[in-house]
Design an enzyme around this catalytic site. Structure first.
Site, PDB file in Angstrom:
ATOM      1  N   ASN A  87       0.825  -1.209   0.000  1.00 22.62           N
ATOM      2  CA  ASN A  87       0.000   0.000   0.000  1.00 22.62           C
ATOM      3  C   ASN A  87       0.860   1.260   0.000  1.00 22.62           C
ATOM      4  O   ASN A  87       1.912   1.294   0.627  1.00 22.62           O
ATOM      5  CB  ASN A  87      -0.941  -0.007   1.202  1.00 22.62           C
ATOM      6  N   VAL A  88       0.366   2.266  -0.695  1.00 23.99           N
ATOM      7  CA  VAL A  88       1.086   3.545  -0.758  1.00 23.99           C
ATOM      8  C   VAL A  88       0.509   4.542   0.252  1.00 23.99           C
ATOM      9  O   VAL A  88       0.973   5.667   0.340  1.00 23.99           O
ATOM     10  CB  VAL A  88       1.038   4.110  -2.197  1.00 23.99           C
ATOM     11  N   HIS A 104       5.782  -0.458  -2.838  1.00 24.15           N
ATOM     12  CA  HIS A 104       5.305   0.204  -4.061  1.00 24.15           C
ATOM     13  C   HIS A 104       5.257   1.723  -3.942  1.00 24.15           C
ATOM     14  O   HIS A 104       4.550   2.396  -4.702  1.00 24.15           O
ATOM     15  CB  HIS A 104       3.924  -0.353  -4.444  1.00 24.15           C
ATOM     16  N   GLY A 170      -5.147  -9.044   3.142  1.00 19.08           N
ATOM     17  CA  GLY A 170      -5.781  -8.187   2.147  1.00 19.08           C
ATOM     18  C   GLY A 170      -5.009  -7.966   0.875  1.00 19.08           C
ATOM     19  O   GLY A 170      -4.952  -6.849   0.358  1.00 19.08           O
ATOM     20  N   SER A 172      -4.394  -9.846  -3.109  1.00 18.75           N
ATOM     21  CA  SER A 172      -4.792 -10.924  -4.036  1.00 18.75           C
ATOM     22  C   SER A 172      -3.584 -11.752  -4.452  1.00 18.75           C
ATOM     23  O   SER A 172      -3.719 -12.739  -5.152  1.00 18.75           O
ATOM     24  CB  SER A 172      -5.442 -10.304  -5.276  1.00 18.75           C
TER      25      SER A 172
HETATM   26  N1  APR Z   1     -10.139  -6.935   4.555  1.00 13.78           N
HETATM   27  C1  APR Z   1      -9.188  -7.810   4.087  1.00 13.78           C
HETATM   28  N2  APR Z   1      -9.041  -8.120   2.770  1.00 13.78           N
HETATM   29  C2  APR Z   1      -9.907  -7.543   1.904  1.00 13.78           C
HETATM   30  C3  APR Z   1     -10.926  -6.638   2.317  1.00 13.78           C
HETATM   31  C4  APR Z   1     -11.019  -6.346   3.714  1.00 13.78           C
HETATM   32  N3  APR Z   1     -11.914  -5.495   4.216  1.00 13.78           N
HETATM   33  N4  APR Z   1     -11.609  -6.228   1.218  1.00 13.78           N
HETATM   34  C5  APR Z   1     -11.027  -6.863   0.145  1.00 13.78           C
HETATM   35  N5  APR Z   1     -10.019  -7.656   0.564  1.00 13.78           N
HETATM   36  C6  APR Z   1      -9.099  -8.484  -0.231  1.00 13.78           C
HETATM   37  C7  APR Z   1      -9.644  -9.016  -1.551  1.00 13.78           C
HETATM   38  O1  APR Z   1     -10.337 -10.236  -1.379  1.00 13.78           O
HETATM   39  C8  APR Z   1      -8.358  -9.214  -2.367  1.00 13.78           C
HETATM   40  O2  APR Z   1      -7.784 -10.498  -2.134  1.00 13.78           O
HETATM   41  O3  APR Z   1      -8.004  -7.664  -0.582  1.00 13.78           O
HETATM   42  C9  APR Z   1      -7.413  -8.139  -1.787  1.00 13.78           C
HETATM   43  C10 APR Z   1      -7.200  -6.919  -2.691  1.00 13.78           C
HETATM   44  O4  APR Z   1      -6.497  -7.326  -3.826  1.00 13.78           O
HETATM   45  P1  APR Z   1      -6.015  -6.249  -4.917  1.00 13.78           P
HETATM   46  O5  APR Z   1      -7.099  -5.295  -5.181  1.00 13.78           O
HETATM   47  O6  APR Z   1      -5.454  -7.040  -6.049  1.00 13.78           O
HETATM   48  O7  APR Z   1      -4.861  -5.431  -4.163  1.00 13.78           O
HETATM   49  P2  APR Z   1      -3.331  -5.822  -3.908  1.00 13.78           P
HETATM   50  O8  APR Z   1      -3.150  -7.288  -3.798  1.00 13.78           O
HETATM   51  O9  APR Z   1      -2.863  -4.994  -2.790  1.00 13.78           O
HETATM   52  O10 APR Z   1      -2.653  -5.294  -5.273  1.00 13.78           O
HETATM   53  C11 APR Z   1      -1.269  -5.438  -5.400  1.00 13.78           C
HETATM   54  O11 APR Z   1      -1.287  -4.243  -7.474  1.00 13.78           O
HETATM   55  O12 APR Z   1      -2.289  -2.587  -8.587  1.00 13.78           O
HETATM   56  C12 APR Z   1      -1.135  -2.925  -7.977  1.00 13.78           C
HETATM   57  O13 APR Z   1       0.543  -1.606  -7.010  1.00 13.78           O
HETATM   58  C13 APR Z   1      -0.759  -2.009  -6.835  1.00 13.78           C
HETATM   59  O14 APR Z   1       0.044  -2.577  -4.635  1.00 13.78           O
HETATM   60  C14 APR Z   1      -0.892  -2.915  -5.616  1.00 13.78           C
HETATM   61  C15 APR Z   1      -0.684  -4.293  -6.185  1.00 13.78           C
END
Ligand code: APR
Length: 233
Positions: A87-88, A104, A170, A172
């Protein structure tokens, strides 16, 4: 104190009102990632890129850490907690966490386009064209864009190797090299995954899934870890 290492992603801040990227209604549904989050996008249309990050930064200035962020900060009373975040936002730090690595970048900072070592705190949400570094070059968001190196990954991998407990919250696990950090967990080390959805990972005996949102999941995990700790004493 035992070393507890956390890998967090956008889901960690969802309950603070900050959109994730790939969930329903997520940022990458609204924006084309190649138009706002790559060096090519910056070269092509810096106005659009600045607008995208200014909107997110404005929201961040209004956002607050949620119970999940606060729970992780409180875990420092029981463990040597290290947070590796994708997270930023600065919500981990604002909740009181004292050891945070941003893989990131950081939204509340800008950096020089002439010298990447020149990094500035942004007191205000808006970064404009014409905002220059001390060398006279345009400032850009201090964000690691797609295709750019993740310079903190080696330090993060080293931390994961030293972990006594590893927690994934949290994310993906769809973006590398961050998602590859799971491979650095030493054998036999317990891994907890807190996510209401199903991140992309290979189930293994040492992985326990807590299918909850960050705040509820961290509360549950904290109770379990403290109980385990007192059983051992
Ligand atoms: N609590 C916990 N997890 C949650 C919640 C919540 N309230 N709401 C959603 N999630 C989960 C979703 O199920 C999913 O697995 O958070 C995850 C979000 O995934 P992404 O949107 O893909 O985010 P992230 O994994 O952080 O993305 C990675 O991708 O776009 C780039 O640089 C950006 O740092 C980012 C990277």
């Amino acid at each position: 104190m035992k070393k507890l290492v956390v890998l967090s992603g956008a889901g960690m801040s969802a309950e603070s009102g900050i959109k994730t990227f790939r969930d329903m209604g997520g940022l990458w549904e609204q924006y084309n990632v190649t138009e706002v989050a790559s060096p090519e996008a910056w070269a092509r249309d810096p106005t659009l890129v600045l607008k995208f990050y200014n909107e997110r930064r404005k929201q961040l200035f209004e956002a607050k850490p949620n119970a999940g962020h606060i729970g992780l900060a409180e875990l420092e009373n029981h463990f040597e907690v290290h947070i590796i975040t994708q997270n930023v936002d600065d919500l981990h730090e604002r909740a009181g966490s004292t050891r945070v690595i941003h893989l990131h970048g950081e939204l509340k900072k800008a950096r020089s386009t002439a010298d990447a070592n020149l990094i500035y705190e942004l007191p205000h949400w808006e970064l404009k064209e014409g905002d220059l570094c001390e060398k006279g070059s345009q400032l850009r968001p201090h964000i690691v864009w797609f295709g750019e190196p993740v310079t903190a990954i080696d330090a993060a991998a080293e931390l994961v190797q030293q972990a006594d407990i590893f927690v994934v919250i949290g994310t993906s696990l769809s973006v590398y090299p961050a998602a590859g950090l799971l491979q650095f967990v030493s054998s036999g080390v317990p891994v907890y995954v807190i996510d209401p959805g199903v991140p992309a990972f290979i189930p293994a005996a040492n992985i326990q899934v807590i299918k909850e949102k960050a705040s509820a999941g961290i509360k549950q995990l904290t109770a379990q870890l403290i109980e385990d700790k007192s059983d051992k004493n």
